[in-house]
Design an enzyme around this catalytic site. Structure first.
Site, mmCIF file in Angstrom:
data_model
loop_
_atom_site.group_PDB
_atom_site.id
_atom_site.type_symbol
_atom_site.label_atom_id
_atom_site.label_comp_id
_atom_site.label_asym_id
_atom_site.label_seq_id
_atom_site.Cartn_x
_atom_site.Cartn_y
_atom_site.Cartn_z
ATOM 1 N N ASP A 1 -3.295 -32.654 141.963
ATOM 2 C CA ASP A 1 -4.203 -32.159 140.941
ATOM 3 C C ASP A 1 -4.750 -33.375 140.181
ATOM 4 O O ASP A 1 -4.157 -34.452 140.221
ATOM 5 C CB ASP A 1 -3.398 -31.230 140.024
ATOM 6 N N ASP B 1 -6.562 -33.345 136.521
ATOM 7 C CA ASP B 1 -6.352 -33.318 135.063
ATOM 8 C C ASP B 1 -4.948 -32.844 134.702
ATOM 9 O O ASP B 1 -4.504 -31.780 135.132
ATOM 10 C CB ASP B 1 -7.402 -32.406 134.412
HETATM 11 MG MG LIG Z 1 -3.952 -29.869 135.889
#
Ligand SMILES: [Mg+2]
Ligand SMILES: [Zn+2]
Length: 217
Positions: free
Chosen positions: A41, A43
């Site tokens: 992922d 962020d």
């Molecule tokens: Mg995230």
């Protein structure tokens, strides 16, 4: 998979095909056999969670991120970022602005001697656009990356700070690692039901855990 020119690969969406040059340098059909990858992922996993990231200055690398990604690079383990960017559907962010944000992430990783092999994003939002196949927890982007880079998903890992990351990884057949450091309190609520293979505080701990469990090269 050495990124010889060390040029940032253009961010991809679902069905975005490899260019001929990319295919020659490590994409479809080039590898002899499928191998494991690490899907990450963006962020809250590589860079500090700040809600919608709309400008390059919003990208701040999480302390353990650079060195742990570099460790994967050194072992020739593909590093592929999978990110939901609903701000695009909401007209808060254009694809061009997203590229500038990703350029900043690339620069921050480069400063740590690290790089990613590809970044795939979902530009949709359930509030604005019809249901898509790419928004996590859907596994669409992971499945496409597996085709593009000849990846063995059962030998791969998905790391993220939200339950949607775990859902996408599990649906794609990867092992999953949930980070508790950034997604906040709601992550704790459903963490057990999501059954990640491992839970830890940050991406550095996650990569330290998976290294003895992934075949490199
Ligand atoms: Mg995230
Ligand atoms: Zn989508």
């Amino acid at each position: 998979m050495k990124n010889i020119a060390m040029q940032r690969p253009k961010s991809r969406i679902l069905s975005d095909r490899l260019t001929a040059r990319e295919a020659l340098s490590g994409g479809v059909g080039h590898e002899k056999s499928a191998r494991g990858a690490v899907f990450l992922d963006r962020d809250g996993t590589l860079n500090v969670e700040r809600g919608y990231i709309l400008q390059p200055a919003d990208i701040e690398l999480i302390p353990t991120a650079g060195e742990s990604v570099r460790t994967l690079n050194d072992l020739d383990i593909p590093v592929i970022i999978i990110t939901n960017q609903a701000a695009i559907a909401k007209n808060l962010l254009s694809p061009e602005q997203l590229e500038r944000v990703n350029e900043k992430l690339w620069a921050e990783l480069s400063a740590a001697g690290a790089y990613y092999d590809a970044l795939y994003y979902c530009p949709h939002s359930p509030e604005v656009t019809p249901e898509c196949q790419c928004r996590k927890p859907k596994p669409g982007l992971i499945l496409q990356a597996a085709r593009d880079f000849n990846i063995d998903l059962s030998a791969s890992f998905m790391i993220g700070d939200k339950l949607s990351d775990i859902g996408a990884g599990r649906s794609a057949g990867c092992k999953t690692i949930l980070l508790l450091s950034n997604g906040g309190k709601d992550v704790y609520q459903g963490a057990e039901a999501a059954s990640p293979d491992f839970t830890c505080r940050n991406v550095g701990e996650a990569i330290a855990w998976l290294l003895p469990r992934i075949q490199s090269g």
